[in-house]
Design a protein around this motif. Structure first.
Motif, mmCIF file in Angstrom:
data_model
loop_
_atom_site.group_PDB
_atom_site.id
_atom_site.type_symbol
_atom_site.label_atom_id
_atom_site.label_comp_id
_atom_site.label_asym_id
_atom_site.label_seq_id
_atom_site.Cartn_x
_atom_site.Cartn_y
_atom_site.Cartn_z
ATOM 1 N N THR A 32 0.853 -1.184 0.000
ATOM 2 C CA THR A 32 0.000 0.000 0.000
ATOM 3 C C THR A 32 0.887 1.232 0.000
ATOM 4 O OG1 THR A 32 0.010 0.097 2.397
ATOM 5 C CG2 THR A 32 -1.746 -1.195 1.368
ATOM 6 N N ALA A 33 0.267 2.405 -0.143
ATOM 7 C CA ALA A 33 1.041 3.642 -0.146
ATOM 8 C C ALA A 33 1.766 3.807 1.186
ATOM 9 C CB ALA A 33 0.125 4.835 -0.392
ATOM 10 N N ARG A 34 1.179 3.268 2.258
ATOM 11 C CA ARG A 34 1.805 3.431 3.562
ATOM 12 C C ARG A 34 2.917 2.398 3.765
ATOM 13 N NH1 ARG A 34 -1.451 3.602 9.272
ATOM 14 N NH2 ARG A 34 0.367 3.892 10.600
ATOM 15 N N GLN A 35 2.643 1.181 3.350
ATOM 16 C CA GLN A 35 3.636 0.116 3.448
ATOM 17 C C GLN A 35 3.965 -0.345 2.036
ATOM 18 O OE1 GLN A 35 5.427 -1.451 5.692
ATOM 19 N NE2 GLN A 35 4.785 -0.143 7.387
ATOM 20 N N MET A 36 4.890 0.328 1.384
ATOM 21 C CA MET A 36 5.173 0.020 -0.012
ATOM 22 C C MET A 36 5.888 -1.315 -0.133
ATOM 23 S SD MET A 36 6.379 3.586 -1.620
ATOM 24 C CE MET A 36 5.346 5.026 -1.533
ATOM 25 N N GLY A 37 5.405 -2.132 -1.063
ATOM 26 C CA GLY A 37 6.077 -3.392 -1.329
ATOM 27 C C GLY A 37 7.186 -3.178 -2.341
ATOM 28 N N SER B 141 18.595 18.956 9.787
ATOM 29 C CA SER B 141 17.181 18.932 10.166
ATOM 30 C C SER B 141 16.336 18.203 9.130
ATOM 31 C CB SER B 141 16.676 20.374 10.329
ATOM 32 O OG SER B 141 16.688 21.006 9.075
ATOM 33 N N PHE B 142 16.981 17.692 8.071
ATOM 34 C CA PHE B 142 16.226 17.020 7.010
ATOM 35 C C PHE B 142 15.708 15.666 7.482
ATOM 36 C CE2 PHE B 142 17.784 18.905 2.721
ATOM 37 C CZ PHE B 142 17.380 20.153 3.148
ATOM 38 N N GLY B 143 14.453 15.395 7.156
ATOM 39 C CA GLY B 143 13.906 14.069 7.381
ATOM 40 C C GLY B 143 13.807 13.343 6.051
ATOM 41 N N ALA B 144 13.169 12.156 6.066
ATOM 42 C CA ALA B 144 13.073 11.358 4.848
ATOM 43 C C ALA B 144 12.355 12.120 3.739
ATOM 44 C CB ALA B 144 12.359 10.049 5.142
ATOM 45 N N ALA B 145 11.290 12.876 4.102
ATOM 46 C CA ALA B 145 10.519 13.586 3.082
ATOM 47 C C ALA B 145 11.372 14.649 2.401
ATOM 48 C CB ALA B 145 9.286 14.226 3.712
ATOM 49 N N GLU B 146 12.198 15.373 3.195
ATOM 50 C CA GLU B 146 13.049 16.403 2.614
ATOM 51 C C GLU B 146 14.074 15.773 1.676
ATOM 52 O OE1 GLU B 146 12.434 16.486 5.984
ATOM 53 O OE2 GLU B 146 10.945 18.081 5.733
ATOM 54 N N TYR B 147 14.661 14.656 2.118
ATOM 55 C CA TYR B 147 15.650 14.007 1.262
ATOM 56 C C TYR B 147 15.021 13.580 -0.058
ATOM 57 C CZ TYR B 147 19.646 13.931 4.309
ATOM 58 O OH TYR B 147 20.723 14.323 5.046
ATOM 59 N N PHE B 148 13.811 13.016 0.051
ATOM 60 C CA PHE B 148 13.137 12.598 -1.178
ATOM 61 C C PHE B 148 12.933 13.800 -2.102
ATOM 62 C CE2 PHE B 148 9.171 12.251 -3.569
ATOM 63 C CZ PHE B 148 9.500 11.175 -4.380
ATOM 64 N N ALA B 149 12.471 14.909 -1.524
ATOM 65 C CA ALA B 149 12.181 16.097 -2.329
ATOM 66 C C ALA B 149 13.453 16.631 -2.987
ATOM 67 C CB ALA B 149 11.551 17.176 -1.446
ATOM 68 N N VAL B 150 14.538 16.687 -2.212
ATOM 69 C CA VAL B 150 15.791 17.228 -2.745
ATOM 70 C C VAL B 150 16.310 16.340 -3.875
ATOM 71 C CG1 VAL B 150 18.195 17.626 -2.184
ATOM 72 C CG2 VAL B 150 16.440 18.457 -0.658
ATOM 73 N N ARG B 453 10.090 5.486 3.644
ATOM 74 C CA ARG B 453 10.121 5.895 5.043
ATOM 75 C C ARG B 453 9.197 7.102 5.243
ATOM 76 N NH1 ARG B 453 15.887 6.954 6.454
ATOM 77 N NH2 ARG B 453 16.213 4.934 5.490
ATOM 78 N N ALA B 454 9.265 8.054 4.304
ATOM 79 C CA ALA B 454 8.449 9.259 4.441
ATOM 80 C C ALA B 454 6.968 8.911 4.381
ATOM 81 C CB ALA B 454 8.805 10.257 3.354
ATOM 82 N N MET B 455 6.598 7.963 3.520
ATOM 83 C CA MET B 455 5.186 7.612 3.385
ATOM 84 C C MET B 455 4.684 6.866 4.615
ATOM 85 S SD MET B 455 3.879 8.930 0.735
ATOM 86 C CE MET B 455 2.503 8.063 0.010
ATOM 87 N N GLN B 456 5.584 6.111 5.265
ATOM 88 C CA GLN B 456 5.181 5.474 6.522
ATOM 89 C C GLN B 456 4.871 6.530 7.566
ATOM 90 O OE1 GLN B 456 8.225 2.760 7.761
ATOM 91 N NE2 GLN B 456 7.615 1.233 6.244
ATOM 92 N N VAL B 462 -0.193 11.294 0.523
ATOM 93 C CA VAL B 462 0.796 12.034 -0.275
ATOM 94 C C VAL B 462 0.856 13.498 0.148
ATOM 95 C CG1 VAL B 462 1.513 12.634 -2.602
ATOM 96 C CG2 VAL B 462 0.373 10.480 -2.188
ATOM 97 N N LEU B 463 -0.313 14.075 0.469
ATOM 98 C CA LEU B 463 -0.340 15.498 0.794
ATOM 99 C C LEU B 463 0.414 15.795 2.089
ATOM 100 C CD1 LEU B 463 -3.933 16.508 -0.253
ATOM 101 C CD2 LEU B 463 -1.765 17.062 -1.358
ATOM 102 N N ARG B 464 0.439 14.812 2.999
ATOM 103 C CA ARG B 464 1.130 15.056 4.270
ATOM 104 C C ARG B 464 2.644 15.029 4.105
ATOM 105 N NH1 ARG B 464 -1.263 12.083 9.377
ATOM 106 N NH2 ARG B 464 0.552 13.135 10.246
ATOM 107 N N LEU B 465 3.099 14.499 2.951
ATOM 108 C CA LEU B 465 4.535 14.542 2.651
ATOM 109 C C LEU B 465 5.030 15.983 2.658
ATOM 110 C CD1 LEU B 465 5.582 12.310 -0.361
ATOM 111 C CD2 LEU B 465 6.364 12.192 1.989
#
Lengths: 148, 504
Positions: A32-37, B141-150, B453-456, B462-465
């Motif tokens: 899922t989007a939360r737990q990507m496979g 201060s970067f988290g997984a979402a920032e790294y993904f974006a960069v 990691r960011a999506m977890q 997606v919007l909360r990313l």
């Protein structure tokens, strides 16, 4: 009417490559989007790849471009053959014969190569590579090997 | 002051006999490769990568970095003497460097490019010393979402500015990312896309890809190319000295070039080649006598050479502090660091200060060595350029094969070079750039990991990313750049035609 052959080949190759990855990723769990496979991210990327392939196709039709670098057949074939000869030679005969054979085959790429020069280059570079890689850097190469 | 303590630490690690030796080997080989037309810094770094595995990490990185910026110095030599660029970023140096050589002023052109390179490089290093800690603080201060974006921004930018159409650049990035995903899934441990071949359970070899795409296809394209060697006599030190007029003309352009280069080196995706072209254009625009350009204007060699060397040094800033390579060569350096167990990023400076500052200090020592290598020893390189290419390329090809094999003692990897060499040459013929592919290959797996990691953390939304303003901003820029480059690729037919004829 101009036909952009290179553009069409490019978009076709992109289509095959992305499509291949998309099909291959179907074999793995998506999650899922939360737990990507393992299939999730590759599928998204391959999907983008398909879109780009279509856009490349549209561009090739709308803005046909001609020209580009001509294919250098002789250098291409002999360079690829030389790498193949190296791989086979190293696996069967060892480093020194492989290096010499690679030099000889790759020299065929240039029409100005002369046999005597090539022979000297092959001998010289085999000795040099033995000195550099085996003696100086002590890399574990099989120098000579019996094929059977 | 912290900066001085850091620099002291750096120089104390850089001025050891071992490090100095590897720095020298690096810049020497870099100049050698840079002087040879046809193979550039990327092929050079990938050829030395296997040897560097046998060294301790600092020495290895010092050597590889030396190859990289050394090639930038050497590249201009072939541009001036042969009208063939030794590296892509010195292509613009041909425009005025070769006319200068035709007027019998090759010595002056070589001298000015070396001095300009040294000034550009030195100022770039000063900027690196000043900016790296600041950017490192931000990146902490970067988290997984920032790294993904960069990373997404870096990939889109590298595609958008690649020579040829942006669509093709994006295609290459995607191909690179997909190739990078081949191998064992880092989270579940499941092998992906490996079709049961055990050799690629760990993914494709970075060395094999880099050598195939850059080394092999460049060798094929350079064979049989006619060279036009101008210099029959020896270049004496006396003939290299610029006149007072030359010095006056070159001064400001060197500083402007450095500024432009430093800026473009910092940006993701752009690099020394673009920096060199832009500073040439700027000089021509600013000049009161633009008609002299293309006919041997000294400003036309001074500014681009200062620019590409400044860009080479500042390109290390995002690579070392965030772990975001802006160019293909930086992606290769990043890969080399990770193979040595050093992860570039904000922690590098705090956890391994001796590696970070030692590397930075070695840059300047290397630039000093290059000054000596390129002015008193210029005759050596001129003689090298007289060697016909038909003696050189068989040896280069052998070095590529031996290098790839020695990484994992694997004949399979030599086969991969053949495969990627074919891919690289095919791409070249179809007008696809290999650089975005390599950036995608290195960044792809890191992007996937950070996205997961960011999506977890964002619970699948997606919007909360984009909750934090910095992430939202970077993602917005990325998206705008993507839309703009696709749009202009499809719309702007005229520019497309021009790019096509420029490539041909």
């Amino acid at each position: 009417m101009k036909v952009d052959i290179r553009g069409l080949i490019g978009s076709g190759a992109m289509l095959l490559f992305s499509g291949g990855f998309l099909l291959a990723s179907l074999r793995y769990p998506i999650g899922t989007a939360r737990q990507m496979g393992p299939a999730y991210f590759p599928m998204v990327v391959a999907g983008f790849g398909l879109i780009i392939a279509v856009l490349l196709f549209i561009r090739a039709i709308r803005v046909p471009q001609t020209g580009g670098e001509p294919v250098s057949w002789r250098p291409m074939i002999s360079v690829f053959a030389a790498i193949a000869v190296f791989a086979l030679g190293l696996a069967t005969l060892g480093l020194l014969p492989a290096v010499a054979a690679t030099i000889i085959v790759s020299a065929l790429a240039d029409r100005h190569s002369r046999p005597l020069e090539t022979a000297l280059l092959a001998i010289g570079f085999s000795i040099a590579s033995w000195l550099i890689f085996s003696v100086l850097l002590r890399l574990p190469f099989p120098l000579f090997r019996m094929p059977f | 002051m912290d900066v001085f303590a850091n620099l002291l630490l750096g120089f104390s690690h850089a001025i050891t006999p071992g490090t100095l030796w590897f720095c020298f080997v690096g810049v020497l080989l870099g100049t050698f490769i840079g002087v040879l037309p046809g193979i550039g810094a990327l092929a050079a770094v990938s050829m030395l990568l296997p040897i560097s595995f046998y060294l301790e990490p600092t020495s290895a990185l010092v050597m590889l970095a030396g190859v990289y910026y050394g090639a930038e110095y050497g590249g201009s030599t072939a541009s001036i003497l042969l009208n063939l660029p030794g590296t892509t970023s010195s292509a613009v140096t041909c425009l005025d460097g070769h006319p200068l050589a035709r007027q019998g002023r090759a010595g002056v052109a070589l001298f000015v490019t070396t001095i300009a390179s040294f000034i550009g490089g030195t100022l770039g290093i000063i900027l690196l010393v000043g900016l790296a800690p600041v950017l490192g603080q931000v990146a902490l201060s970067f988290g997984a979402a920032e790294y993904f974006a960069v990373m997404a921004l870096g990939l889109v930018a590298s595609a958008a500015v690649s020579q040829g159409s942006a669509l093709k650049g994006i295609a290459m990035v995607l191909v690179g990312v997909l190739l990078g995903l081949v191998g064992t899934d880092p989270e579940g441990g499941m092998p992906r896309f490996s079709s049961g071949i055990p050799e690629i359970y760990d993914g494709f070899s970075l060395v094999a890809i880099a050598m195939g795409l850059f080394g092999v296809s460049e060798v094929i394209a350079s064979i049989g190319r006619p060279a036009d060697m101008l210099i029959r006599d020896r270049i004496t030190l006396r003939s290299m000295l610029p006149t007072r007029d030359d010095a006056r003309r070159a001064g400001l352009p060197i500083l402007r070039g450095t500024g432009i280069g430093a800026f473009f080196g910092l940006l993701p995706g752009t690099g020394q080649t673009i920096a060199a072209y832009i500073s040439y254009a700027v000089e021509k625009r600013l000049s009161r006598t633009p008609e002299r350009f293309g006919k041997g204007a000294i400003e036309g060699v001074a500014s681009p050479e200062a620019s590409n060397n400044a860009a080479v040094q500042t390109a290390f800033i995002p690579t070392l502090t965030i772990g975001l390579p802006g160019s293909a060569s930086m992606a290769l350096m990043l890969g080399a660091m990770m193979i040595h167990g050093i992860t570039p990023g904000p922690r590098l400076m705090t956890d391994y200060p001796q590696v970070f500052w030692g590397l930075v200090a070695s840059f300047w020592i290397g630039n000093l060595m290059l000054l000596i290598l390129n002015i008193p020893l210029i005759g050596l390189w001129v003689r090298l350029l007289r060697t016909p290419y038909r003696f050189l390329y068989p040896a280069i090809l052998c070095l590529i094969c031996i290098g790839v094999y020695s990484v994992g003692n694997s004949v399979f990897d030599v086969g991969l070079v053949l495969l990627f060499g074919a891919l690289g040459y095919g791409m070249r013929l179809l007008g696809f750039e290999p650089a975005p592919l390599l950036i995608g290959f290195v960044l792809g797996p890191m992007m996937e990991e950070n996205l997961r990691r960011a999506m977890q953390i964002a619970r699948g939304d997606v919007l909360r990313l984009a909750e934090r303003p910095i992430t939202a901003t970077i993602l917005a820029i990325t998206f705008a750049l993507l839309v703009w480059s696709v749009w202009s690729a499809l719309r702007n037919t005229k520019a497309g035609q021009e790019q096509n004829s420029a490539q041909a």
